[in-house]
Scaffold this active site. Structure first.
Site, PDB file in Angstrom:
ATOM      1  CB  CYS A   2      -0.873   0.020   1.249  1.00  0.00           C
ATOM      2  SG  CYS A   2      -1.862  -1.456   1.418  1.00  0.00           S
ATOM      3  NE  ARG A  27       4.982   1.278  -1.363  1.00  0.00           N
ATOM      4  CZ  ARG A  27       5.900   0.910  -0.503  1.00  0.00           C
ATOM      5  NH1 ARG A  27       7.153   1.212  -0.720  1.00  0.00           N
ATOM      6  NH2 ARG A  27       5.574   0.245   0.573  1.00  0.00           N
ATOM      7  CD1 TRP A  75      -0.499  -6.332  -1.125  1.00  0.00           C
ATOM      8  CD2 TRP A  75       0.276  -5.813  -3.141  1.00  0.00           C
ATOM      9  NE1 TRP A  75       0.201  -7.404  -1.592  1.00  0.00           N
ATOM     10  CE2 TRP A  75       0.689  -7.120  -2.820  1.00  0.00           C
ATOM     11  CE3 TRP A  75       0.647  -5.274  -4.376  1.00  0.00           C
ATOM     12  CZ2 TRP A  75       1.457  -7.893  -3.682  1.00  0.00           C
ATOM     13  CZ3 TRP A  75       1.429  -6.055  -5.213  1.00  0.00           C
ATOM     14  CH2 TRP A  75       1.813  -7.350  -4.872  1.00  0.00           C
ATOM     15  CG  ASN A  99       0.511   2.233   3.728  1.00  0.00           C
ATOM     16  OD1 ASN A  99      -0.581   2.187   3.173  1.00  0.00           O
ATOM     17  ND2 ASN A  99       1.571   2.814   3.210  1.00  0.00           N
ATOM     18  N   GLY A 100      -0.074  -1.064   6.673  1.00  0.00           N
ATOM     19  CA  GLY A 100       0.329  -1.939   7.777  1.00  0.00           C
ATOM     20  C   GLY A 100      -0.824  -2.836   8.162  1.00  0.00           C
ATOM     21  CD  GLU A 480      15.798 -19.479  -5.294  1.00  0.00           C
ATOM     22  OE1 GLU A 480      15.387 -20.299  -6.134  1.00  0.00           O
ATOM     23  OE2 GLU A 480      15.623 -18.254  -5.405  1.00  0.00           O
ATOM     24  CE  LYS A 484      17.239 -16.364  -7.531  1.00  0.00           C
ATOM     25  NZ  LYS A 484      15.946 -16.545  -7.612  1.00  0.00           N
ATOM     26  CD  GLU A 487      16.679 -16.652 -11.786  1.00  0.00           C
ATOM     27  OE1 GLU A 487      15.503 -16.780 -12.138  1.00  0.00           O
ATOM     28  OE2 GLU A 487      16.989 -16.301 -10.617  1.00  0.00           O
ATOM     29  CG  HIS A 503      26.064 -41.551  -6.271  1.00  0.00           C
ATOM     30  ND1 HIS A 503      26.527 -42.832  -6.095  1.00  0.00           N
ATOM     31  CD2 HIS A 503      25.626 -41.143  -5.053  1.00  0.00           C
ATOM     32  CE1 HIS A 503      26.358 -43.205  -4.840  1.00  0.00           C
ATOM     33  NE2 HIS A 503      25.818 -42.190  -4.178  1.00  0.00           N
ATOM     34  CE  LYS A 599       9.569 -10.693 -10.057  1.00  0.00           C
ATOM     35  NZ  LYS A 599      10.583 -11.429  -9.322  1.00  0.00           N
TER      36      LYS A 599
HETATM   37  C1  G6P Z   1       9.803 -16.870 -13.997  1.00  0.00           C
HETATM   38  C2  G6P Z   1      10.661 -15.981 -13.108  1.00  0.00           C
HETATM   39  C3  G6P Z   1      11.134 -16.774 -11.885  1.00  0.00           C
HETATM   40  C4  G6P Z   1       9.955 -17.362 -11.152  1.00  0.00           C
HETATM   41  C5  G6P Z   1       9.095 -18.226 -12.077  1.00  0.00           C
HETATM   42  C6  G6P Z   1       7.795 -18.629 -11.425  1.00  0.00           C
HETATM   43  O1  G6P Z   1      10.599 -17.835 -14.588  1.00  0.00           O
HETATM   44  O2  G6P Z   1      11.764 -15.476 -13.823  1.00  0.00           O
HETATM   45  O3  G6P Z   1      11.848 -15.911 -11.016  1.00  0.00           O
HETATM   46  O4  G6P Z   1      10.410 -18.126 -10.076  1.00  0.00           O
HETATM   47  O5  G6P Z   1       8.743 -17.487 -13.248  1.00  0.00           O
HETATM   48  O6  G6P Z   1       7.038 -17.495 -11.187  1.00  0.00           O
HETATM   49  P1  G6P Z   1       5.859 -17.400 -10.145  1.00  0.00           P
HETATM   50  O7  G6P Z   1       5.314 -15.998 -10.319  1.00  0.00           O
HETATM   51  O8  G6P Z   1       4.847 -18.430 -10.537  1.00  0.00           O
HETATM   52  O9  G6P Z   1       6.422 -17.645  -8.801  1.00  0.00           O
END
Ligand code: G6P
Length: 604
Positions: A2, A27, A75, A99-100, A480, A484, A487, A503, A599
């Site tokens: 928000c 935001r 939001w 907000n909050g 993960e 990162k 990517e 293995h 994204k």
């Molecule tokens: C895309 C983004 C990733 C994300 C994936 C799933 O590949 O680049 O960063 O993890 O989608 O997105 P979601 O919105 O479903 O978590």
């Protein structure tokens, strides 16, 4: 999340409020509204969706001379994104934006309803304005009623309130959610929840501290601290660069989002922990009735949080779990039985493959739950139940805070189910609830740690590959970490279970193979250590991340001694995020918008 704006003065208030809200659009929001008090009369406008809808509604609205007003982009957290739930909220003769989260709103609401007050919205915010008006009846003046109200609220807030009782005053309060006040060369006053709306209007601004409250009039700004003592505003110069203001001084949104994790996790936890249990008001207590298995389905980073979830659900709630990559699941003619709860996880709520699996599960008659960051997204609209992660808008394509909040939600949900299934004792759940409260502190980025990672990163700009390795739920964290890195650095990286290296992958070991080893003290330390020793013996270059010093490592990032492997998990998560960030920065890549990635992937 928000956003709040406020203005008091003689300029075009409608434009100032709407432009201010536009600056907060980044935001994320799903509805917006303004309330303006001019010549003793209120005008109020609200609209669902984009700001253009609000602009349309205010098309013919004009004011004349001095006015005060407040505005908000919402939001949704408590209650759907509807016009009734949009702020500002009205009492009899006052409006509020907030907000909050007001944690004790349910108690206050119950009392107010018993006293005959009618509520129009499902929000926690609406209690503020009714409580204020209740206090107004016995108070000497509006400020006294406002002060009393603030003292009755528990939780996090940034609040602006305007009332006909004093039509030249804006009341404010801040605790846990950001807010600042600015002043222009004519002495007009501006409020906002971040500095971008004030850029171009105010050269000087003063940020409120937690516990501050007070009021502004044409003549003055009056601030009280949490103990009720008056204090002076501390004005400072405001930057003139909007983009850098949105990044709050960080180099990249991803960096800002890594630093934000402590605050957003606090939001994720708000109102969901009592002293000895987890509370999910948004879930029906029958959600887990007759459920013998949980199937998680997601893509990318969200898939990794599902893998973490499966370890926690089996360990704590003793329920059978399976985790599926959505793009695989949808075509492999899976068997779905009605005693399975189908959980999809998605930051955006729009990922095409994940959405499709949700449709399949619904068609098969399964109960469905979505863990999501965006209310009113396609998955939220479709699933039987929703838990919102409350991470706020994530701009960096490489997900950080969304992942962190997903894991926190799953930890809470596994404890919630442990209680339902009686698989953990009350004391055990209470201990874990206490640990959950410590997560925000465990992800705070310390300067010394960030500096160390920045320096170390220069040694990891080449090589023929990275292996991130870990055991148990540090294995999905390794996945993960590797995701990162690849990517945003475009270097080849894989996540692997530590015990599985021998293995196959160990054949790659040489000094140009970089192993990032996750070595928590409280989970399978000795086992993980001997796996790393196997790699070290084959001359792989090792970077150990651990609270315990490890003499076989070439590099060592020392994490803090923690009470539990879960807190070690969150601290190490920040370390691998920062390591990827710094490697990418050194390679000169676009950290926030890496090549070839999107994204939100709304196509198959
Ligand atoms: C895309 C983004 C990733 C994300 C994936 C799933 O590949 O680049 O960063 O993890 O989608 O997105 P979601 O919105 O479903 O978590």
């Amino acid at each position: 999340m928000c956003g709040i704006v406020g203005y008091l003065g003689e300029k075009n208030i409608k434009e100032i409020l709407l432009e201010g809200l536009k600056e907060l659009e980044y935001r994320g929001y799903d509805s917006a509204g303004i309330a303006v008090l001019n010549n003793g009369e209120f005008s109020n406008f609200k609209a669902v969706g984009k700001l253009i809808n609000l602009e349309e509604k205010t098309k013919n609205f004009t004011t004349d001379g001095f006015a005060i007003g407040i505005g908000h982009t919402r939001w949704a957290t408590h209650g759907k994104p509807t016009e009734l739930n949009a702020h500002p909220h009205l009492g009899e003769s006052s409006y509020v934006v907030h907000n909050g989260i007001i944690e004790n709103y349910a108690e206050l609401k119950k009392e107010l309803i018993a006293e005959g007050v009618t509520f129009l919205s499902q929000t926690d915010t609406e209690v503020i304005v009714h409580q204020f008006e209740k206090n107004l009846k016995s108070a000497k003046n509006a400020f006294e009623a406002f002060e009393k109200t603030i003292k009755e609220l528990e939780g996090a807030y940034a609040i602006l309130l305007v009332t006909k009782e004093e039509d030249g005053t804006i009341f404010f309060a801040k605790n846990g959610s950001p807010m600042l006040v600015g002043i222009d060369s004519d002495g007009d006053k501006y409020f906002a929840s971040s500095d971008t709306p004030l850029i171009g209007h105010c050269s000087d601004v003063s940020y409120f501290d937690d516990g501050d409250y007070g009021y502004v009039t044409k003549e003055s700004i009056t601030i009280f601290d949490k103990d009720g003592h008056t204090k002076q505003p501390r004005f400072q110069k405001l930057s003139t660069n909007k983009l850098s203001a949105q990044k709050d001084g960080y180099r990249f949104f991803m960096e800002k989002e890594i630093y934000e994790q402590s605050d957003v996790i606090t939001d994720t936890l708000l109102g969901r922990l009592s002293h000895d249990e987890v509370v999910f008001e948004e879930l029906e207590s029958s959600l887990f009735d007759n459920i013998n298995e949980i199937k998680f389905c997601a893509c990318g980073t969200s898939y990794h949080s599902a893998l973490v979830a499966s370890y926690m659900f089996e360990r704590y709630a003793k329920i059978k779990t399976s985790v599926e990559v959505a793009s695989e699941f949808r075509y492999r003619e899976p068997i779905m039985t009605k005693d399975t709860l189908f959980i999809v996880i998605s930051q955006s709520g729009e990922t095409a493959d994940t959405l499709e699996t949700l449709k399949m599960a619904k068609a098969a008659g399964l109960k469905t739950l979505v863990v999501c960051n965006v209310d009113n997204s396609s998955m939220v609209r479709l699933a039987d139940a929703t838990i919102l992660t409350r991470a706020g808008v994530e701009k960096g394509v490489a997900s950080t805070k969304a992942f962190a909040t997903q894991v926190v939600v799953f930890w809470m949900l596994s404890l919630y189910l442990s209680k339902h299934n009686s698989t953990l004792s009350t004391e055990e759940i209470a201990q874990q609830v206490q640990l959950l409260r410590e997560v925000p502190a465990s992800v705070k980025v310390e300067d010394a740690m960030h500096e160390r990672i920045k320096r170390l990163s220069k040694r990891y700009l080449h090589g023929h590959g990275f292996f991130f390795i870990g055991r148990d739920l540090f294995y999905p964290l390794a996945l993960e970490g590797a995701l990162k890195l690849k990517e945003i650095s475009y270097l080849h990286a894989e996540g692997y279970p530590s015990g599985e290296m021998k293995h196959g992958p160990i054949a790659l070991a040489d000094p140009e193979l970089f192993t990032i080893a996750l070595l928590p003290e409280h989970l399978l330390y000795e086992k993980s250590k001997s796996n790393v020793e196997e790699l070290s013996a084959r001359d792989s270059t090792i970077c150990a991340i651990s609270p315990l010093e490890f003499d076989k490592a070439d590099d060592y990032i020392q994490t803090k001694k923690q009470k539990s492997y879960m807190l070690e998990f969150f601290e190490m998560m920040v370390v691998v995020q920062l390591l990827s960030l710094e490697i990418s920065v050194r390679l000169g890549n676009d950290v926030d918008m890496p090549r070839n990635l999107a994204k939100s992937v709304t196509v198959e």
